[in-house]
Design a protein around this motif. Structure first.
Motif, mmCIF file in Angstrom:
data_model
loop_
_atom_site.group_PDB
_atom_site.id
_atom_site.type_symbol
_atom_site.label_atom_id
_atom_site.label_comp_id
_atom_site.label_asym_id
_atom_site.label_seq_id
_atom_site.Cartn_x
_atom_site.Cartn_y
_atom_site.Cartn_z
ATOM 1 N N LYS A 44 17.840 119.539 31.459
ATOM 2 C CA LYS A 44 17.893 119.989 32.852
ATOM 3 C C LYS A 44 17.715 118.834 33.831
ATOM 4 C CE LYS A 44 16.511 124.770 32.058
ATOM 5 N NZ LYS A 44 15.574 125.864 32.391
ATOM 6 N N ALA A 45 16.858 117.875 33.477
ATOM 7 C CA ALA A 45 16.657 116.717 34.359
ATOM 8 C C ALA A 45 17.952 115.920 34.495
ATOM 9 C CB ALA A 45 15.538 115.836 33.813
ATOM 10 N N ASP A 46 18.688 115.762 33.380
ATOM 11 C CA ASP A 46 19.980 115.062 33.427
ATOM 12 C C ASP A 46 20.944 115.789 34.361
ATOM 13 O OD1 ASP A 46 19.087 113.215 31.593
ATOM 14 O OD2 ASP A 46 19.956 114.240 29.860
ATOM 15 N N ILE A 47 20.990 117.122 34.230
ATOM 16 C CA ILE A 47 21.933 117.910 35.023
ATOM 17 C C ILE A 47 21.570 117.864 36.514
ATOM 18 C CG2 ILE A 47 22.814 120.229 35.442
ATOM 19 C CD1 ILE A 47 23.911 118.836 32.955
ATOM 20 N N LYS A 48 20.277 117.888 36.828
ATOM 21 C CA LYS A 48 19.869 117.828 38.241
ATOM 22 C C LYS A 48 20.278 116.502 38.875
ATOM 23 C CE LYS A 48 16.061 121.141 37.972
ATOM 24 N NZ LYS A 48 14.598 121.355 38.004
ATOM 25 N N ARG A 49 20.116 115.400 38.112
ATOM 26 C CA ARG A 49 20.570 114.095 38.617
ATOM 27 C C ARG A 49 22.082 114.095 38.799
ATOM 28 N NH1 ARG A 49 16.589 111.993 35.058
ATOM 29 N NH2 ARG A 49 18.158 111.785 33.405
ATOM 30 N N SER A 50 22.771 114.710 37.844
ATOM 31 C CA SER A 50 24.234 114.778 37.910
ATOM 32 C C SER A 50 24.692 115.559 39.138
ATOM 33 C CB SER A 50 24.787 115.431 36.649
ATOM 34 O OG SER A 50 24.431 114.695 35.508
ATOM 35 N N LEU A 51 23.996 116.648 39.447
ATOM 36 C CA LEU A 51 24.352 117.448 40.625
ATOM 37 C C LEU A 51 24.190 116.641 41.904
ATOM 38 C CD1 LEU A 51 22.873 120.973 39.810
ATOM 39 C CD2 LEU A 51 25.247 120.459 40.407
ATOM 40 N N ASP A 52 23.108 115.889 41.985
ATOM 41 C CA ASP A 52 22.892 115.041 43.168
ATOM 42 C C ASP A 52 24.017 114.027 43.319
ATOM 43 O OD1 ASP A 52 20.538 116.377 43.710
ATOM 44 O OD2 ASP A 52 19.269 114.915 42.667
ATOM 45 N N GLN A 53 24.420 113.411 42.197
ATOM 46 C CA GLN A 53 25.511 112.423 42.231
ATOM 47 C C GLN A 53 26.835 113.078 42.601
ATOM 48 O OE1 GLN A 53 25.019 110.920 38.220
ATOM 49 N NE2 GLN A 53 24.109 109.025 38.971
ATOM 50 N N LEU A 54 27.069 114.282 42.075
ATOM 51 C CA LEU A 54 28.316 114.995 42.351
ATOM 52 C C LEU A 54 28.429 115.326 43.830
ATOM 53 C CD1 LEU A 54 30.723 116.112 40.673
ATOM 54 C CD2 LEU A 54 29.543 118.314 40.647
ATOM 55 N N ARG A 55 27.323 115.741 44.430
ATOM 56 C CA ARG A 55 27.322 116.087 45.858
ATOM 57 C C ARG A 55 27.466 114.848 46.747
ATOM 58 N NH1 ARG A 55 22.651 120.298 44.351
ATOM 59 N NH2 ARG A 55 23.954 122.166 44.157
ATOM 60 N N GLU A 56 27.127 113.684 46.168
ATOM 61 C CA GLU A 56 27.306 112.430 46.913
ATOM 62 C C GLU A 56 28.724 111.887 46.794
ATOM 63 O OE1 GLU A 56 24.375 109.748 45.443
ATOM 64 O OE2 GLU A 56 22.678 110.935 46.175
ATOM 65 N N GLY A 57 29.556 112.571 45.993
ATOM 66 C CA GLY A 57 30.961 112.178 45.888
ATOM 67 C C GLY A 57 31.337 111.415 44.634
ATOM 68 N N PHE A 58 30.419 111.311 43.660
ATOM 69 C CA PHE A 58 30.736 110.614 42.423
ATOM 70 C C PHE A 58 31.772 111.412 41.623
ATOM 71 C CE2 PHE A 58 27.157 108.112 43.442
ATOM 72 C CZ PHE A 58 27.116 107.012 42.607
ATOM 73 N N PHE A 60 33.378 113.205 38.449
ATOM 74 C CA PHE A 60 32.705 113.895 37.345
ATOM 75 C C PHE A 60 32.723 113.052 36.068
ATOM 76 C CE2 PHE A 60 32.762 117.823 34.416
ATOM 77 C CZ PHE A 60 31.378 117.811 34.323
ATOM 78 N N TYR A 61 33.827 112.336 35.822
ATOM 79 C CA TYR A 61 33.921 111.561 34.585
ATOM 80 C C TYR A 61 32.913 110.409 34.557
ATOM 81 C CZ TYR A 61 36.452 107.523 36.565
ATOM 82 O OH TYR A 61 36.804 106.401 37.261
ATOM 83 N N LEU A 62 32.614 109.835 35.744
ATOM 84 C CA LEU A 62 31.608 108.769 35.803
ATOM 85 C C LEU A 62 30.203 109.316 35.535
ATOM 86 C CD1 LEU A 62 32.674 106.502 38.820
ATOM 87 C CD2 LEU A 62 32.763 105.974 36.385
ATOM 88 N N ILE A 63 29.961 110.533 35.989
ATOM 89 C CA ILE A 63 28.674 111.178 35.729
ATOM 90 C C ILE A 63 28.503 111.411 34.230
ATOM 91 C CG2 ILE A 63 27.340 113.300 36.083
ATOM 92 C CD1 ILE A 63 28.692 113.466 38.873
ATOM 93 N N LEU A 64 29.566 111.871 33.571
ATOM 94 C CA LEU A 64 29.515 112.086 32.118
ATOM 95 C C LEU A 64 29.325 110.765 31.382
ATOM 96 C CD1 LEU A 64 32.339 114.738 31.597
ATOM 97 C CD2 LEU A 64 29.886 115.113 31.852
ATOM 98 N N ALA A 65 29.928 109.699 31.907
ATOM 99 C CA ALA A 65 29.761 108.382 31.286
ATOM 100 C C ALA A 65 28.309 107.934 31.362
ATOM 101 C CB ALA A 65 30.675 107.359 31.958
#
Length: 343
Positions: A44-58, A60-65
């Motif tokens: 869940k901690a990984d996903i919460k960080r990912s959500l923050d990055q996604l909302r900042e415009g990152f 999706f593939y870079l988040i998965l990387a």
């Protein structure tokens, strides 16, 4: 981000469920947020960080990387984000990886019993060859009795097996040295060219390379991209060095006036049918569909070859182990019967 790699099966399931939610009308952020309710606390901690990055415009593939996802899954998402077919591509990529992981687990289970049986047989063989057989040989010599054929088989195997083990160990050590000192430093396309020359694995690598290239191209073409732009997307994919180099090299060949199908035909790590499929697809105007169906054919061929290999290797392995076990028992029992006759 600190490395906390998910198991491949969990990665594929996460993406598959995300694709299903996207298909139901969820936005990407909503789908990922919904997934947090079904994940373990450490994810869940990984996903919460990912959500923050996604909302900042990152992307999706870079988040998965950053989450250290499987390279194939990252590649599927990367190409999907370029052509806009995220739902279909993510779901299919996840299904393919799940199927491959299931085949791998099935292969491990099938290999576990023969491996256990082989280890047990080897220990039994070592005990008989080093402890019992010398005593029987000495006893036969005292009684002027000739050793039976099974004792000769065990003795011959005892002489051959150590050399075979040393030979295999030497091959493994030399292979590891070659990989670390030479192979891994070669350009990725040269690596592929060397790998496809391997006797058995080469055919598998050709099918995998052809499948990966064809399926990603089909998605890009179905999204309306022309050949040059699709190859430019390949070139910019830094998370898949092989596809990136392929895109760059083919673009240079097209710039020199070479046809697309001819350029692909120059590479020995693709199946011979791939350039023909490209040529046929360009003629009938359905190149995206032709490549997609061909990628499915490559995947089916890989599955069939895996099944055939398992059906071939297992009987041979069991036959060898069975012959060795029978020889061990008869090498002990027959001398006992001969001695009983002599009493």
């Amino acid at each position: 981000m600190k490395e906390n790699k998910w198991p491949v099966r969990d990665q594929a399931r996460f993406l598959k469920r995300t694709g299903e939610l996207l298909a139901q009308g969820y936005s990407l952020a909503e789908a990922i947020e919904s997934m947090t309710f079904h994940l373990e606390w450490k994810r869940k901690a990984d996903i919460k960080r990912s959500l923050d990055q996604l909302r900042e415009g990152f992307p999706f593939y870079l988040i998965l990387a950053e989450l250290h996802f499987n390279k194939e899954l990252i590649s599927y998402v990367y190409f999907a984000e370029q052509h806009g077919g995220l739902v279909h591509a993510v779901t299919e990529g996840a299904d393919m990886v799940l199927k491959r992981e299931a085949d791998y687990q099935r292969l491990k289970k099938l290999a576990a019993y023969p491996l256990f049986l082989g280890t047990l047989t080897f220990l039994l063989f070592f005990f008989i060859n080093k402890v019992l057989l010398p005593k029987f040989t000495s006893l036969f010599s005292d009684m002027n009795m000739a050793p039976n054929i099974f004792m000769a088989i065990i003795r011959a195997a005892g002489d051959i097996i150590p050399f075979l083990l040393y030979f295999l160990l030497s091959i493994a050590v030399l292979s590891a040295l070659y990989y670390n000192l030479i192979f891994r430093k070669l350009p990725v396309m040269q690596q592929k060219m060397k790998l496809v020359k391997l006797p058995v694995a080469g055919r598998w690598i050709k099918l995998l390379s052809s499948h990966s290239f064809a399926v990603q191209l089909s998605y890009l073409f179905s999204g309306g991209l022309p050949v040059h732009d699709a190859l430019k997307v390949f070139e910019q994919n830094r998370h898949e060095p092989f596809l990136s180099e392929i895109g760059k090299d083919i673009i240079s060949k097209l710039a020199a006036g070479e046809d697309f199908d001819k350029a692909v035909d120059d590479y020995p790590f693709f199946e011979a049918e791939l350039p023909k499929i490209i040529r046929h697809g360009q003629k009938n105007g359905k190149l995206d569909q032709e490549l997609y169906f061909y990628s499915r054919y490559c995947l089916k061929e890989l599955e069939d070859k895996l099944e055939t290999s398992m059906k071939t290797i297992q009987p041979i392995l069991y036959s060898f182990i069975g012959l060795l076990v029978i020889s061990l028992y008869l090498a002990i029992l027959l001398p006992m019967f001969d001695m009983m006759k002599g009493i």
